[in-house]
Scaffold this motif. Structure first.
Motif, PDB file in Angstrom:
ATOM      1  N   PRO A   1      29.161 -21.091 -28.042  1.00 26.85           N
ATOM      2  CA  PRO A   1      30.774 -20.981 -28.076  1.00 26.85           C
ATOM      3  C   PRO A   1      31.360 -22.318 -27.218  1.00 26.85           C
ATOM      4  O   PRO A   1      32.296 -22.848 -27.410  1.00 26.85           O
ATOM      5  N   GLY A   2      30.616 -22.625 -26.240  1.00 29.43           N
ATOM      6  CA  GLY A   2      30.883 -23.659 -25.662  1.00 29.43           C
ATOM      7  C   GLY A   2      30.931 -25.176 -26.421  1.00 29.43           C
ATOM      8  O   GLY A   2      31.910 -26.041 -26.242  1.00 29.43           O
TER       9      GLY A   2
ATOM     10  N   ARG B   1      37.306 -20.872 -18.654  1.00 33.40           N
ATOM     11  CA  ARG B   1      37.816 -19.492 -19.236  1.00 33.40           C
ATOM     12  C   ARG B   1      36.816 -18.776 -20.065  1.00 33.40           C
ATOM     13  O   ARG B   1      36.675 -17.553 -19.969  1.00 33.40           O
ATOM     14  N   LEU B   2      35.742 -19.585 -20.540  1.00 32.79           N
ATOM     15  CA  LEU B   2      34.400 -18.967 -21.113  1.00 32.79           C
ATOM     16  C   LEU B   2      33.603 -18.205 -19.919  1.00 32.79           C
ATOM     17  O   LEU B   2      33.208 -16.960 -19.985  1.00 32.79           O
ATOM     18  N   ARG B   3      33.470 -19.048 -19.120  1.00 28.86           N
ATOM     19  CA  ARG B   3      32.620 -18.464 -18.002  1.00 28.86           C
ATOM     20  C   ARG B   3      33.262 -17.047 -17.270  1.00 28.86           C
ATOM     21  O   ARG B   3      32.484 -16.201 -16.762  1.00 28.86           O
TER      22      ARG B   3
ATOM     23  N   ARG C   1      36.486  -9.401 -25.083  1.00 26.20           N
ATOM     24  CA  ARG C   1      35.996 -10.392 -24.303  1.00 26.20           C
ATOM     25  C   ARG C   1      34.565 -10.654 -24.029  1.00 26.20           C
ATOM     26  O   ARG C   1      34.145 -11.675 -23.628  1.00 26.20           O
ATOM     27  N   LEU C   2      33.816  -9.489 -24.367  1.00 29.58           N
ATOM     28  CA  LEU C   2      32.261  -9.918 -24.455  1.00 29.58           C
ATOM     29  C   LEU C   2      31.817 -10.633 -25.640  1.00 29.58           C
ATOM     30  O   LEU C   2      30.671 -10.958 -25.816  1.00 29.58           O
ATOM     31  N   ALA C   3      32.693 -10.399 -26.962  1.00 33.56           N
ATOM     32  CA  ALA C   3      32.096 -10.948 -28.363  1.00 33.56           C
ATOM     33  C   ALA C   3      31.543 -12.100 -28.134  1.00 33.56           C
ATOM     34  O   ALA C   3      30.469 -12.640 -28.628  1.00 33.56           O
ATOM     35  N   PRO C   4      32.383 -13.245 -27.621  1.00 34.49           N
ATOM     36  CA  PRO C   4      32.054 -14.384 -27.590  1.00 34.49           C
ATOM     37  C   PRO C   4      30.656 -15.027 -26.824  1.00 34.49           C
ATOM     38  O   PRO C   4      29.864 -15.933 -26.785  1.00 34.49           O
TER      39      PRO C   4
END
Length: 441
Positions: free
Chosen positions: A97-98, A37-39, A373-376
Protein backbone atom coordinates in the motif's frame (compact mmCIF):
# COMPACT_ATOMS: atom_id res chain seq x y z
CA UNK A 1 -14.41 37.28 -18.18
CA UNK A 2 -11.50 37.29 -20.61
CA UNK A 3 -8.16 35.98 -19.41
CA UNK A 4 -5.60 38.76 -19.61
CA UNK A 5 -2.54 37.17 -18.01
CA UNK A 6 0.59 38.68 -19.48
CA UNK A 7 3.37 36.43 -20.75
CA UNK A 8 5.61 35.26 -17.94
CA UNK A 9 8.65 37.52 -17.51
CA UNK A 10 12.15 36.23 -18.04
CA UNK A 11 13.36 34.48 -14.92
CA UNK A 12 16.75 33.75 -13.49
CA UNK A 13 18.07 30.24 -13.01
CA UNK A 14 17.29 30.62 -9.32
CA UNK A 15 13.66 31.53 -9.89
CA UNK A 16 13.23 28.73 -12.41
CA UNK A 17 14.42 26.24 -9.78
CA UNK A 18 12.09 27.45 -7.02
CA UNK A 19 8.93 25.57 -8.18
CA UNK A 20 10.85 22.31 -8.31
CA UNK A 21 12.34 22.88 -4.87
CA UNK A 22 8.88 23.53 -3.46
CA UNK A 23 7.60 20.36 -5.15
CA UNK A 24 10.52 18.26 -3.88
CA UNK A 25 9.98 19.39 -0.29
CA UNK A 26 6.25 18.77 -0.64
CA UNK A 27 6.85 15.26 -1.96
CA UNK A 28 9.14 14.39 0.95
CA UNK A 29 6.62 15.73 3.46
CA UNK A 30 3.57 14.10 1.92
CA UNK A 31 5.29 10.73 1.53
CA UNK A 32 6.68 10.72 5.07
CA UNK A 33 3.29 11.74 6.49
CA UNK A 34 1.42 9.04 4.57
CA UNK A 35 3.87 6.25 5.38
CA UNK A 36 3.82 7.24 9.05
CA UNK A 37 0.05 6.83 9.06
CA UNK A 38 0.41 3.40 7.50
CA UNK A 39 3.09 2.37 9.98
CA UNK A 40 0.94 3.36 12.98
CA UNK A 41 -2.20 1.60 11.66
CA UNK A 42 -3.97 4.92 11.00
CA UNK A 43 -4.50 4.01 7.34
CA UNK A 44 -7.62 2.00 6.66
CA UNK A 45 -9.18 -0.63 4.47
CA UNK A 46 -11.75 1.98 3.48
CA UNK A 47 -10.21 3.43 1.34
CA UNK A 48 -6.53 2.52 1.00
CA UNK A 49 -7.16 -1.23 1.04
CA UNK A 50 -9.88 -0.93 -1.59
CA UNK A 51 -7.61 0.93 -3.99
CA UNK A 52 -4.71 -1.42 -3.37
CA UNK A 53 -6.91 -4.39 -4.25
CA UNK A 54 -7.89 -2.68 -7.51
CA UNK A 55 -4.28 -1.85 -8.42
CA UNK A 56 -3.18 -5.35 -7.44
CA UNK A 57 -5.77 -6.74 -9.86
CA UNK A 58 -4.43 -4.59 -12.67
CA UNK A 59 -0.87 -5.60 -11.81
CA UNK A 60 -1.81 -9.27 -12.28
CA UNK A 61 -3.60 -8.62 -15.56
CA UNK A 62 -7.07 -9.02 -14.08
CA UNK A 63 -10.30 -7.04 -14.06
CA UNK A 64 -10.09 -4.66 -11.06
CA UNK A 65 -11.99 -5.96 -8.05
CA UNK A 66 -12.07 -5.18 -4.35
CA UNK A 67 -13.13 -7.89 -1.93
CA UNK A 68 -13.40 -5.27 0.80
CA UNK A 69 -16.39 -3.83 -1.06
CA UNK A 70 -17.79 -7.35 -1.45
CA UNK A 71 -16.41 -10.65 -2.67
CA UNK A 72 -15.24 -10.07 -6.24
CA UNK A 73 -16.80 -6.61 -6.41
CA UNK A 74 -15.80 -4.77 -9.63
CA UNK A 75 -14.34 -1.43 -8.60
CA UNK A 76 -15.22 0.19 -11.93
CA UNK A 77 -18.84 -0.29 -10.91
CA UNK A 78 -18.23 1.80 -7.79
CA UNK A 79 -16.31 4.70 -9.33
CA UNK A 80 -14.98 4.99 -12.87
CA UNK A 81 -11.20 5.26 -12.43
CA UNK A 82 -9.38 3.17 -15.07
CA UNK A 83 -6.41 5.54 -14.72
CA UNK A 84 -5.41 3.44 -11.69
CA UNK A 85 -3.99 0.93 -14.16
CA UNK A 86 -1.02 3.30 -14.59
CA UNK A 87 0.13 2.31 -11.11
CA UNK A 88 0.28 -1.40 -11.94
CA UNK A 89 3.93 -1.46 -13.17
CA UNK A 90 5.08 0.35 -10.05
CA UNK A 91 3.04 -1.95 -7.85
CA UNK A 92 4.75 -4.97 -9.41
CA UNK A 93 8.08 -3.49 -8.28
CA UNK A 94 6.77 -2.61 -4.82
CA UNK A 95 3.65 -4.63 -3.93
CA UNK A 96 2.60 -2.61 -0.93
CA UNK A 97 0.00 0.00 0.00
CA UNK A 98 3.00 2.28 0.46
CA UNK A 99 3.38 2.28 -3.33
CA UNK A 100 0.01 3.98 -3.71
CA UNK A 101 0.73 6.48 -0.95
CA UNK A 102 4.07 7.50 -2.44
CA UNK A 103 2.51 7.79 -5.89
CA UNK A 104 -0.14 10.10 -4.48
CA UNK A 105 2.52 12.17 -2.74
CA UNK A 106 4.37 12.52 -6.05
CA UNK A 107 1.25 13.61 -7.95
CA UNK A 108 0.21 16.14 -5.33
CA UNK A 109 3.74 17.54 -5.21
CA UNK A 110 3.93 17.74 -9.01
CA UNK A 111 0.93 20.08 -9.01
CA UNK A 112 2.95 22.58 -6.97
CA UNK A 113 5.19 23.27 -9.98
CA UNK A 114 2.65 25.14 -12.14
CA UNK A 115 1.04 26.81 -9.12
CA UNK A 116 4.37 28.14 -7.84
CA UNK A 117 5.49 29.05 -11.35
CA UNK A 118 2.39 31.19 -11.87
CA UNK A 119 2.90 32.88 -8.50
CA UNK A 120 6.54 33.66 -9.27
CA UNK A 121 5.52 35.18 -12.60
CA UNK A 122 3.41 37.70 -10.69
CA UNK A 123 5.19 38.19 -7.38
CA UNK A 124 8.83 37.24 -7.91
CA UNK A 125 10.77 34.28 -6.47
CA UNK A 126 10.39 34.96 -2.76
CA UNK A 127 6.72 35.88 -2.62
CA UNK A 128 5.92 33.30 -5.26
CA UNK A 129 7.63 30.65 -3.15
CA UNK A 130 5.47 31.69 -0.18
CA UNK A 131 2.34 31.21 -2.26
CA UNK A 132 3.69 27.82 -3.39
CA UNK A 133 4.29 26.85 0.24
CA UNK A 134 0.76 28.00 1.07
CA UNK A 135 -0.52 25.76 -1.69
CA UNK A 136 1.30 22.59 -0.63
CA UNK A 137 0.09 23.13 2.94
CA UNK A 138 -3.46 24.04 1.90
CA UNK A 139 -6.19 22.29 3.85
CA UNK A 140 -7.63 20.51 0.81
CA UNK A 141 -4.36 18.74 0.04
CA UNK A 142 -3.41 17.99 3.63
CA UNK A 143 -6.85 16.60 4.36
CA UNK A 144 -6.47 14.26 1.37
CA UNK A 145 -2.99 13.17 2.47
CA UNK A 146 -4.42 12.53 5.92
CA UNK A 147 -7.08 10.20 4.55
CA UNK A 148 -5.33 7.41 2.71
CA UNK A 149 -5.20 7.23 -1.11
CA UNK A 150 -7.79 8.28 -3.69
CA UNK A 151 -7.95 8.37 -7.44
CA UNK A 152 -8.41 12.17 -7.48
CA UNK A 153 -4.67 12.52 -6.88
CA UNK A 154 -4.29 12.10 -10.65
CA UNK A 155 -6.65 14.99 -11.33
CA UNK A 156 -4.80 17.50 -9.15
CA UNK A 157 -1.71 17.97 -11.40
CA UNK A 158 -3.88 17.73 -14.53
CA UNK A 159 -5.94 20.68 -13.35
CA UNK A 160 -2.88 22.62 -12.19
CA UNK A 161 -1.18 22.39 -15.58
CA UNK A 162 -4.45 23.00 -17.46
CA UNK A 163 -5.10 26.17 -15.45
CA UNK A 164 -1.54 27.39 -16.05
CA UNK A 165 -1.95 26.89 -19.80
CA UNK A 166 -5.26 28.77 -19.74
CA UNK A 167 -3.63 31.73 -18.04
CA UNK A 168 -1.04 31.97 -20.79
CA UNK A 169 -3.51 31.49 -23.63
CA UNK A 170 -2.24 28.05 -24.56
CA UNK A 171 -5.71 26.78 -25.30
CA UNK A 172 -5.01 23.43 -26.92
CA UNK A 173 -2.37 22.55 -24.34
CA UNK A 174 -4.93 23.25 -21.61
CA UNK A 175 -7.39 20.86 -23.24
CA UNK A 176 -4.79 18.12 -23.62
CA UNK A 177 -3.88 18.43 -19.92
CA UNK A 178 -7.52 18.26 -18.85
CA UNK A 179 -8.65 15.54 -21.28
CA UNK A 180 -7.46 12.57 -19.13
CA UNK A 181 -9.87 13.70 -16.39
CA UNK A 182 -12.44 11.43 -18.05
CA UNK A 183 -10.37 8.44 -16.86
CA UNK A 184 -10.06 9.63 -13.24
CA UNK A 185 -13.63 9.79 -11.91
CA UNK A 186 -17.12 9.99 -13.34
CA UNK A 187 -17.84 13.60 -12.32
CA UNK A 188 -14.60 15.07 -13.65
CA UNK A 189 -15.64 15.18 -17.34
CA UNK A 190 -17.89 18.03 -16.16
CA UNK A 191 -14.76 19.85 -15.01
CA UNK A 192 -13.36 19.26 -18.49
CA UNK A 193 -16.57 20.87 -19.80
CA UNK A 194 -15.84 23.85 -17.54
CA UNK A 195 -12.50 24.21 -19.32
CA UNK A 196 -14.53 24.46 -22.49
CA UNK A 197 -16.64 27.24 -20.93
CA UNK A 198 -13.48 29.25 -20.22
CA UNK A 199 -12.39 28.71 -23.82
CA UNK A 200 -15.73 30.00 -25.15
CA UNK A 201 -15.50 33.07 -22.93
CA UNK A 202 -12.10 33.73 -24.47
CA UNK A 203 -13.47 33.54 -28.04
CA UNK A 204 -12.20 30.00 -28.67
CA UNK A 205 -15.73 28.98 -29.60
CA UNK A 206 -15.18 25.97 -31.85
CA UNK A 207 -12.69 24.30 -29.53
CA UNK A 208 -14.63 25.36 -26.44
CA UNK A 209 -17.99 24.00 -27.55
CA UNK A 210 -16.39 20.76 -28.67
CA UNK A 211 -14.89 20.32 -25.20
CA UNK A 212 -18.16 21.25 -23.48
CA UNK A 213 -20.22 18.73 -25.46
CA UNK A 214 -17.62 16.00 -25.05
CA UNK A 215 -17.38 16.53 -21.29
CA UNK A 216 -21.12 16.64 -20.65
CA UNK A 217 -21.90 13.65 -22.88
CA UNK A 218 -19.06 11.59 -21.36
CA UNK A 219 -20.18 12.28 -17.81
CA UNK A 220 -23.80 11.46 -18.68
CA UNK A 221 -22.77 8.16 -20.24
CA UNK A 222 -20.68 7.25 -17.21
CA UNK A 223 -23.43 8.06 -14.70
CA UNK A 224 -26.36 6.66 -16.64
CA UNK A 225 -24.90 3.77 -18.64
CA UNK A 226 -21.37 2.63 -17.77
CA UNK A 227 -21.48 2.62 -13.96
CA UNK A 228 -24.94 1.00 -13.67
CA UNK A 229 -23.84 -1.65 -16.18
CA UNK A 230 -20.69 -2.47 -14.20
CA UNK A 231 -22.28 -2.28 -10.74
CA UNK A 232 -23.72 -5.59 -9.46
CA UNK A 233 -26.73 -3.67 -8.17
CA UNK A 234 -27.47 -2.26 -11.61
CA UNK A 235 -27.43 1.37 -10.43
CA UNK A 236 -25.02 4.17 -9.65
CA UNK A 237 -23.70 3.39 -6.17
CA UNK A 238 -23.36 6.95 -4.89
CA UNK A 239 -26.63 8.60 -5.84
CA UNK A 240 -27.49 9.81 -2.34
CA UNK A 241 -30.23 12.24 -3.36
CA UNK A 242 -30.41 16.01 -3.15
CA UNK A 243 -30.44 18.39 -0.20
CA UNK A 244 -29.36 21.83 -1.49
CA UNK A 245 -30.62 23.65 1.60
CA UNK A 246 -29.18 21.43 4.32
CA UNK A 247 -26.05 22.20 6.31
CA UNK A 248 -25.91 25.86 5.29
CA UNK A 249 -23.38 26.82 7.96
CA UNK A 250 -21.06 23.93 7.07
CA UNK A 251 -21.28 24.70 3.36
CA UNK A 252 -20.67 28.43 3.76
CA UNK A 253 -17.75 27.73 6.09
CA UNK A 254 -16.19 25.43 3.50
CA UNK A 255 -16.57 28.04 0.75
CA UNK A 256 -15.02 30.75 2.91
CA UNK A 257 -12.12 28.45 3.83
CA UNK A 258 -11.66 27.65 0.15
CA UNK A 259 -11.31 31.29 -0.92
CA UNK A 260 -9.60 32.78 2.12
CA UNK A 261 -6.03 31.61 1.30
CA UNK A 262 -6.11 33.80 -1.84
CA UNK A 263 -7.56 36.81 -0.01
CA UNK A 264 -10.68 36.15 -2.13
CA UNK A 265 -8.79 37.29 -5.23
CA UNK A 266 -9.79 34.00 -6.92
CA UNK A 267 -13.32 35.40 -7.27
CA UNK A 268 -11.96 37.87 -9.82
CA UNK A 269 -10.68 35.23 -12.23
CA UNK A 270 -12.65 33.16 -14.77
CA UNK A 271 -10.32 30.27 -13.93
CA UNK A 272 -12.46 29.74 -10.82
CA UNK A 273 -15.20 28.44 -13.14
CA UNK A 274 -13.28 25.14 -13.21
CA UNK A 275 -14.28 24.62 -9.56
CA UNK A 276 -18.02 25.02 -10.21
CA UNK A 277 -18.90 21.43 -11.23
CA UNK A 278 -17.23 19.87 -8.17
CA UNK A 279 -18.70 22.46 -5.82
CA UNK A 280 -22.14 22.11 -7.35
CA UNK A 281 -22.52 18.35 -6.93
CA UNK A 282 -21.09 18.52 -3.43
CA UNK A 283 -23.33 21.33 -2.23
CA UNK A 284 -26.59 19.87 -3.56
CA UNK A 285 -25.91 16.31 -2.40
CA UNK A 286 -27.78 14.86 0.56
CA UNK A 287 -24.53 13.23 1.76
CA UNK A 288 -23.24 15.54 4.49
CA UNK A 289 -19.68 14.21 4.11
CA UNK A 290 -19.44 16.23 0.89
CA UNK A 291 -20.30 19.56 2.50
CA UNK A 292 -17.34 20.22 4.74
CA UNK A 293 -13.55 20.35 4.75
CA UNK A 294 -12.80 16.72 5.58
CA UNK A 295 -11.66 13.76 3.54
CA UNK A 296 -10.28 14.17 -0.02
CA UNK A 297 -13.13 15.97 -1.74
CA UNK A 298 -11.46 19.40 -1.91
CA UNK A 299 -8.08 18.31 -3.26
CA UNK A 300 -9.08 18.95 -6.89
CA UNK A 301 -10.19 22.47 -5.96
CA UNK A 302 -6.87 23.63 -4.54
CA UNK A 303 -4.86 24.18 -7.76
CA UNK A 304 -7.87 25.88 -9.36
CA UNK A 305 -8.36 28.30 -6.48
CA UNK A 306 -4.67 29.15 -6.09
CA UNK A 307 -4.05 29.79 -9.79
CA UNK A 308 -7.31 31.75 -10.00
CA UNK A 309 -6.07 33.72 -6.99
CA UNK A 310 -2.81 34.54 -8.74
CA UNK A 311 -4.71 35.70 -11.81
CA UNK A 312 -7.15 37.72 -9.74
CA UNK A 313 -4.29 39.37 -7.86
CA UNK A 314 -2.68 40.39 -11.13
CA UNK A 315 -5.89 41.96 -12.39
CA UNK A 316 -6.27 43.95 -9.18
CA UNK A 317 -2.94 45.11 -7.85
CA UNK A 318 -4.20 45.67 -4.31
CA UNK A 319 -4.29 41.91 -3.81
CA UNK A 320 -0.62 41.39 -4.67
CA UNK A 321 0.68 42.28 -1.22
CA UNK A 322 -2.00 40.37 0.68
CA UNK A 323 -1.93 37.17 -1.38
CA UNK A 324 1.36 35.70 -0.01
CA UNK A 325 0.48 36.63 3.57
CA UNK A 326 -3.01 35.12 3.38
CA UNK A 327 -1.67 31.97 1.75
CA UNK A 328 0.94 31.47 4.47
CA UNK A 329 -1.41 32.24 7.37
CA UNK A 330 -4.01 29.83 5.99
CA UNK A 331 -1.31 27.21 5.44
CA UNK A 332 -0.08 27.45 9.03
CA UNK A 333 -3.63 27.04 10.31
CA UNK A 334 -4.23 24.11 7.98
CA UNK A 335 -1.00 22.40 8.96
CA UNK A 336 -1.71 22.85 12.66
CA UNK A 337 -5.19 21.40 12.25
CA UNK A 338 -4.07 18.37 10.25
CA UNK A 339 -0.85 17.75 12.19
CA UNK A 340 -2.98 17.22 15.29
CA UNK A 341 -4.06 13.96 13.63
CA UNK A 342 -0.49 12.87 12.91
CA UNK A 343 0.10 11.02 16.15
CA UNK A 344 1.63 7.70 17.07
CA UNK A 345 -1.80 6.14 16.58
CA UNK A 346 -4.08 4.34 18.97
CA UNK A 347 -1.51 1.71 19.92
CA UNK A 348 1.92 1.99 21.51
CA UNK A 349 5.04 0.78 19.64
CA UNK A 350 5.00 -2.42 21.69
CA UNK A 351 1.35 -3.02 20.84
CA UNK A 352 2.03 -2.38 17.16
CA UNK A 353 4.86 -4.90 17.24
CA UNK A 354 2.45 -7.42 18.74
CA UNK A 355 -0.10 -6.74 15.99
CA UNK A 356 2.56 -7.20 13.32
CA UNK A 357 3.57 -10.55 14.87
CA UNK A 358 -0.04 -11.74 14.87
CA UNK A 359 -0.59 -10.67 11.25
CA UNK A 360 2.60 -12.51 10.25
CA UNK A 361 0.93 -15.79 11.30
CA UNK A 362 -1.56 -15.47 8.46
CA UNK A 363 -0.09 -17.27 5.42
CA UNK A 364 0.29 -15.61 2.03
CA UNK A 365 -2.67 -16.25 -0.25
CA UNK A 366 -5.08 -16.85 2.61
CA UNK A 367 -8.61 -15.45 2.67
CA UNK A 368 -9.03 -13.19 5.70
CA UNK A 369 -11.89 -11.35 7.32
CA UNK A 370 -10.14 -8.25 8.71
CA UNK A 371 -11.17 -5.12 10.53
CA UNK A 372 -10.65 -1.71 8.96
CA UNK A 373 -7.23 -0.68 10.33
CA UNK A 374 -5.68 -4.09 9.75
CA UNK A 375 -6.90 -4.59 6.19
CA UNK A 376 -4.23 -2.55 4.33
CA UNK A 377 -1.51 -4.54 6.08
CA UNK A 378 -2.80 -7.71 4.42
CA UNK A 379 -4.18 -6.67 1.02
CA UNK A 380 -0.82 -7.03 -0.75
CA UNK A 381 -0.58 -10.78 0.02
CA UNK A 382 -4.04 -12.05 0.96
CA UNK A 383 -7.65 -11.97 -0.18
CA UNK A 384 -9.11 -9.58 2.38
CA UNK A 385 -12.80 -9.27 3.24
CA UNK A 386 -14.21 -6.56 5.51
CA UNK A 387 -15.18 -7.36 9.10
CA UNK A 388 -17.95 -4.98 10.14
CA UNK A 389 -19.72 -7.14 12.71
CA UNK A 390 -22.65 -8.15 10.52
CA UNK A 391 -21.08 -10.08 7.66
CA UNK A 392 -22.14 -13.63 7.00
CA UNK A 393 -18.84 -14.53 5.36
CA UNK A 394 -16.80 -17.24 7.06
CA UNK A 395 -13.29 -17.47 5.58
CA UNK A 396 -10.47 -19.49 7.08
CA UNK A 397 -8.98 -16.59 9.04
CA UNK A 398 -10.46 -13.68 11.03
CA UNK A 399 -8.35 -10.90 12.52
CA UNK A 400 -9.86 -8.02 14.47
CA UNK A 401 -8.19 -5.04 16.14
CA UNK A 402 -9.16 -4.04 19.68
CA UNK A 403 -10.09 -1.31 20.27
CA UNK A 404 -10.94 0.16 16.90
CA UNK A 405 -13.31 2.84 15.65
CA UNK A 406 -16.91 1.69 15.54
CA UNK A 407 -17.57 2.56 11.88
CA UNK A 408 -19.76 1.37 10.26
CA UNK A 409 -21.33 -0.56 13.15
CA UNK A 410 -20.99 -0.24 16.90
CA UNK A 411 -18.23 -1.71 19.03
CA UNK A 412 -20.84 -3.83 20.81
CA UNK A 413 -21.99 -5.28 17.49
CA UNK A 414 -18.44 -6.19 16.55
CA UNK A 415 -17.73 -7.75 19.94
CA UNK A 416 -20.91 -9.82 19.69
CA UNK A 417 -19.98 -10.98 16.18
CA UNK A 418 -16.51 -11.96 17.34
CA UNK A 419 -17.94 -13.96 20.25
CA UNK A 420 -20.40 -15.67 17.91
CA UNK A 421 -17.57 -16.71 15.58
CA UNK A 422 -15.78 -18.36 18.51
CA UNK A 423 -18.94 -20.30 19.35
CA UNK A 424 -19.53 -21.47 15.80
CA UNK A 425 -16.37 -23.12 14.58
CA UNK A 426 -13.55 -20.62 15.05
CA UNK A 427 -10.65 -21.07 17.46
CA UNK A 428 -8.68 -18.18 18.93
CA UNK A 429 -5.12 -19.08 17.90
CA UNK A 430 -3.30 -15.89 18.80
CA UNK A 431 -3.86 -12.42 20.09
CA UNK A 432 -2.81 -9.60 22.38
CA UNK A 433 -4.65 -6.85 24.17
CA UNK A 434 -4.82 -5.10 20.76
CA UNK A 435 -5.71 -7.85 18.28
CA UNK A 436 -7.52 -11.21 18.08
CA UNK A 437 -6.72 -13.89 15.49
CA UNK A 438 -9.23 -16.65 14.82
CA UNK A 439 -8.85 -19.72 12.64
CA UNK A 440 -11.70 -21.87 11.41
CA UNK A 441 -11.52 -25.39 12.80
Amino acid sequence: MLIDFAPAPARTRESRAVPYVVAAVAFAGYAAWSLQRLRTFDASGFDLGIFEQAVRSYAHGQWPVSDLLGAGFPTLGDHFHPILALLAPFYLLWPSPGCLLVAQACLFALSAVPVTRCAIGLLGPRRGALVGAGYVLSWGLLSAVNFDFHEVCFAVPMLAFAAEHLLHGRWRAAVWCALPLVLVKEDLPLTLAAVGVVLVLNRQRRLGWTVIVFGVVTSALLFLVVLPALNPGGAYAHGSGFDPFGGAIVKVSMLLALLAPTAFAALRSPILLLAVPTLLWRLVSANDRYWGMGYHYSAVLMPIVFIAGVHGARRFAGFRRSLPMCAVVAALGSFGLQAAHLTDGVWTPAQRAGIDAVLARIPDGATVLASNRLAPHLTSRCTVLFFDGVTGQRPEWVVVAQPEQSWPTTLATKAAALADLEKTGYLRVDGTDSVVLLHRE
